[in-house]
Design a protein around this motif. Structure first.
Motif, PDB file in Angstrom:
ATOM      1  N   ASP A 159     -42.701 -76.825 -30.910  1.00  0.00           N
ATOM      2  CA  ASP A 159     -43.914 -76.842 -31.724  1.00  0.00           C
ATOM      3  C   ASP A 159     -43.738 -77.742 -32.938  1.00  0.00           C
ATOM      4  OD1 ASP A 159     -42.247 -75.358 -33.375  1.00  0.00           O
ATOM      5  OD2 ASP A 159     -43.138 -73.445 -32.826  1.00  0.00           O
ATOM      6  N   GLU A 160     -44.780 -77.775 -33.766  1.00  0.00           N
ATOM      7  CA  GLU A 160     -44.771 -78.654 -34.940  1.00  0.00           C
ATOM      8  C   GLU A 160     -43.666 -78.279 -35.924  1.00  0.00           C
ATOM      9  OE1 GLU A 160     -47.935 -80.445 -38.244  1.00  0.00           O
ATOM     10  OE2 GLU A 160     -48.505 -78.771 -36.945  1.00  0.00           O
ATOM     11  N   ARG A 161     -43.423 -76.988 -36.083  1.00  0.00           N
ATOM     12  CA  ARG A 161     -42.362 -76.554 -37.005  1.00  0.00           C
ATOM     13  C   ARG A 161     -41.001 -77.046 -36.538  1.00  0.00           C
ATOM     14  NH1 ARG A 161     -38.827 -72.595 -36.815  1.00  0.00           N
ATOM     15  NH2 ARG A 161     -39.817 -71.752 -34.917  1.00  0.00           N
ATOM     16  N   MET A 162     -40.726 -76.951 -35.252  1.00  0.00           N
ATOM     17  CA  MET A 162     -39.439 -77.409 -34.729  1.00  0.00           C
ATOM     18  C   MET A 162     -39.302 -78.926 -34.800  1.00  0.00           C
ATOM     19  SD  MET A 162     -38.521 -75.103 -31.403  1.00  0.00           S
ATOM     20  CE  MET A 162     -37.029 -76.058 -31.243  1.00  0.00           C
ATOM     21  N   SER A 163     -40.421 -79.640 -34.721  1.00  0.00           N
ATOM     22  CA  SER A 163     -40.367 -81.105 -34.716  1.00  0.00           C
ATOM     23  C   SER A 163     -39.820 -81.684 -36.018  1.00  0.00           C
ATOM     24  CB  SER A 163     -41.758 -81.683 -34.443  1.00  0.00           C
ATOM     25  OG  SER A 163     -42.630 -81.430 -35.534  1.00  0.00           O
ATOM     26  N   THR A 164     -39.766 -80.872 -37.074  1.00  0.00           N
ATOM     27  CA  THR A 164     -39.251 -81.363 -38.356  1.00  0.00           C
ATOM     28  C   THR A 164     -37.728 -81.318 -38.426  1.00  0.00           C
ATOM     29  OG1 THR A 164     -39.462 -79.155 -39.359  1.00  0.00           O
ATOM     30  CG2 THR A 164     -41.362 -80.635 -39.538  1.00  0.00           C
ATOM     31  N   ARG A 165     -37.074 -80.770 -37.413  1.00  0.00           N
ATOM     32  CA  ARG A 165     -35.619 -80.610 -37.464  1.00  0.00           C
ATOM     33  C   ARG A 165     -34.879 -81.935 -37.344  1.00  0.00           C
ATOM     34  NH1 ARG A 165     -34.241 -75.269 -33.746  1.00  0.00           N
ATOM     35  NH2 ARG A 165     -35.566 -73.764 -34.898  1.00  0.00           N
ATOM     36  N   TYR A 175     -36.732 -84.415 -31.798  1.00  0.00           N
ATOM     37  CA  TYR A 175     -37.813 -83.453 -31.621  1.00  0.00           C
ATOM     38  C   TYR A 175     -39.155 -84.037 -32.062  1.00  0.00           C
ATOM     39  CZ  TYR A 175     -34.274 -79.814 -30.864  1.00  0.00           C
ATOM     40  OH  TYR A 175     -33.231 -79.062 -30.368  1.00  0.00           O
ATOM     41  N   GLN A 176     -39.138 -84.883 -33.090  1.00  0.00           N
ATOM     42  CA  GLN A 176     -40.373 -85.528 -33.543  1.00  0.00           C
ATOM     43  C   GLN A 176     -40.960 -86.393 -32.438  1.00  0.00           C
ATOM     44  OE1 GLN A 176     -39.529 -87.704 -37.130  1.00  0.00           O
ATOM     45  NE2 GLN A 176     -39.084 -85.872 -38.338  1.00  0.00           N
ATOM     46  N   TYR A 187     -42.247 -84.154 -29.571  1.00  0.00           N
ATOM     47  CA  TYR A 187     -43.468 -83.438 -29.942  1.00  0.00           C
ATOM     48  C   TYR A 187     -44.670 -84.377 -29.903  1.00  0.00           C
ATOM     49  CZ  TYR A 187     -46.802 -80.663 -32.642  1.00  0.00           C
ATOM     50  OH  TYR A 187     -47.918 -79.969 -33.041  1.00  0.00           O
TER      51      TYR A 187
END
Length: 383
Positions: free
Chosen positions: A187-193, A197-198, A201
């Motif tokens: 999800d969007e929250r995980m994509s910031t890791r 992931y970006q 996503y």
């Protein structure tokens, strides 16, 4: 090849010569395609091998099928690839690819008469078989929701054989955090890791990727590693569209040698360890277990019968082929020896419709844990 001094005499082996030749050819084809080389003329589909030329006969669940039932997608290594029963929309295809959009079709019976049966022509010995050390087809069996990767997931099908692939399915469901580091939903929250992931996503948002895949994640991570070492993008990942447009493609022989060296360094160093740490397994996966058997194909009498059949007519326009429904042309058929060295029979079917499910469950749930603690507190208080 001459300009880059690539020939058999300068190569360490014939296989090394073939590898370097095809790396150079593929990279330049990708480059010309990426910059729209000679607009309205140069296209990888046009310059590749078409399924209309390749498909002799097709049958699924006892019903005939044609090349129009296959979805086209390109691959850097294998060129023109075709997917049956992909559930794709015609919006992703051009009119020249002629894909027939349909809902996902299913096989409701097991056995070798109730799957996908194909007779395939591998091409001319002097054209499609040039600059390669193997002849045949690359076949992938995968779920419609996953991106296909021919190099890792495919199996080779030889010519002159009937290849029977009996399929059984298994499902694996792993528990997400805190029980494991598997990824259920990106999800969007995980994509910031991290950057990987970006990128994934964004692909999910664009609907070019359906869900998180460890293999896809590893591809992205490998591509970023190569860019950091060679300052160019390996065309092996061109169709994934995962790098900024400002990053040029690795096209020269020096750059291609750098890519090869970076791949070796990645596989034997800390690079791959770091990527596996960033790319854990999926929480839910569907596996296809393949049981492959082969028989000799075709017998002499069957090869003689090829002349009774016909091939679809292909009308050529300058620069672009257009398939036209006309009266089929007579097909005289090649000699028996050519059929043995240029054709394959492929049969894919379910060995059984039963499947196995492997599920992880917590050894102790929260309510059981609280009850156990309470019981122990009572026990010790009483003591």
């Amino acid at each position: 090849m001459n300009a880059n001094q690539i020939d058999v005499a300068r190569s360490t082996s014939l296989r090394d010569f073939v590898d370097r030749t095809m790396d150079l050819v593929n990279a330049n084809f990708m480059y010309w395609h990426s910059i729209n080389y000679e607009p309205d003329y140069f296209d990888l589909f046009d310059n590749g091998f078409w399924l209309a030329q390749m498909l002799v006969t097709c049958e699924f669940n006892g019903q005939p099928c044609t090349y129009r039932d296959f979805y086209y997608f390109p691959d850097t290594t294998y060129g023109n690839c075709y997917r049956f029963n992909g559930g794709e929309s015609t919006s992703n295809q051009t009119a020249r690819h002629s894909y027939v959009a349909r809902d996902t079709i299913m096989s409701s019976k097991s056995g070798n008469q109730n799957g996908l049966r194909l007779e395939l022509y591998s091409g001319s010995l002097l054209t499609q078989h040039f600059y390669t050390y193997k002849v045949g087809f690359r076949v992938i069996i995968h779920n419609q929701s996953t991106a296909p990767f021919p190099d890792e997931d495919g199996i080779d099908i030889p010519v002159g054989k009937q290849t029977n692939i009996a399929v059984t399915r298994s499902f694996i469901d792993r528990l997400p955090a805190p029980f494991s580091d598997c990824i259920d939903t990106l999800d969007e929250r995980m994509s910031t890791r991290n950057e990987i992931y970006q990128i994934m996503y964004q692909k999910i948002q664009q609907k070019t990727l359906f869900k998180y895949q460890q293999n896809y994640c590893m591809k992205v991570c490998t591509s970023l590693f190569i860019i950091s070492k060679c300052h160019c993008m390996s065309y092996a990942y061109y169709y994934m569209n995962i790098t900024p447009q400002s990053v040029p493609g690795c096209r020269s022989i020096i750059q291609l040698d750098c890519v090869k060296a970076a791949d070796i360094e990645f596989a034997n160093g800390d690079g791959i360890v770091d990527c596996y740490a960033k790319c854990p397994l999926e929480c839910s996966t569907q596996n296809f277990d393949l049981n492959v058997r082969q028989a000799d194909y075709p017998p002499q009498w069957y090869a003689n019968g090829f002349k009774l059949y016909s091939r679809n007519n292909i009308t050529y326009h300058p620069g672009r082929p257009v398939y036209v429904d006309q009266e089929p042309l007579p097909y005289s058929g090649p000699t028996y020896s050519l059929i043995k060295t240029q054709t394959s029979f492929l049969n894919i079917f379910y060995k059984t419709l039963q499947y196995s499910v492997l599920s992880s469950k917590p050894a102790s749930t929260l309510d059981v844990l609280i009850a156990t603690i309470g019981g122990n507190i009572g026990l010790f208080s009483g003591a």
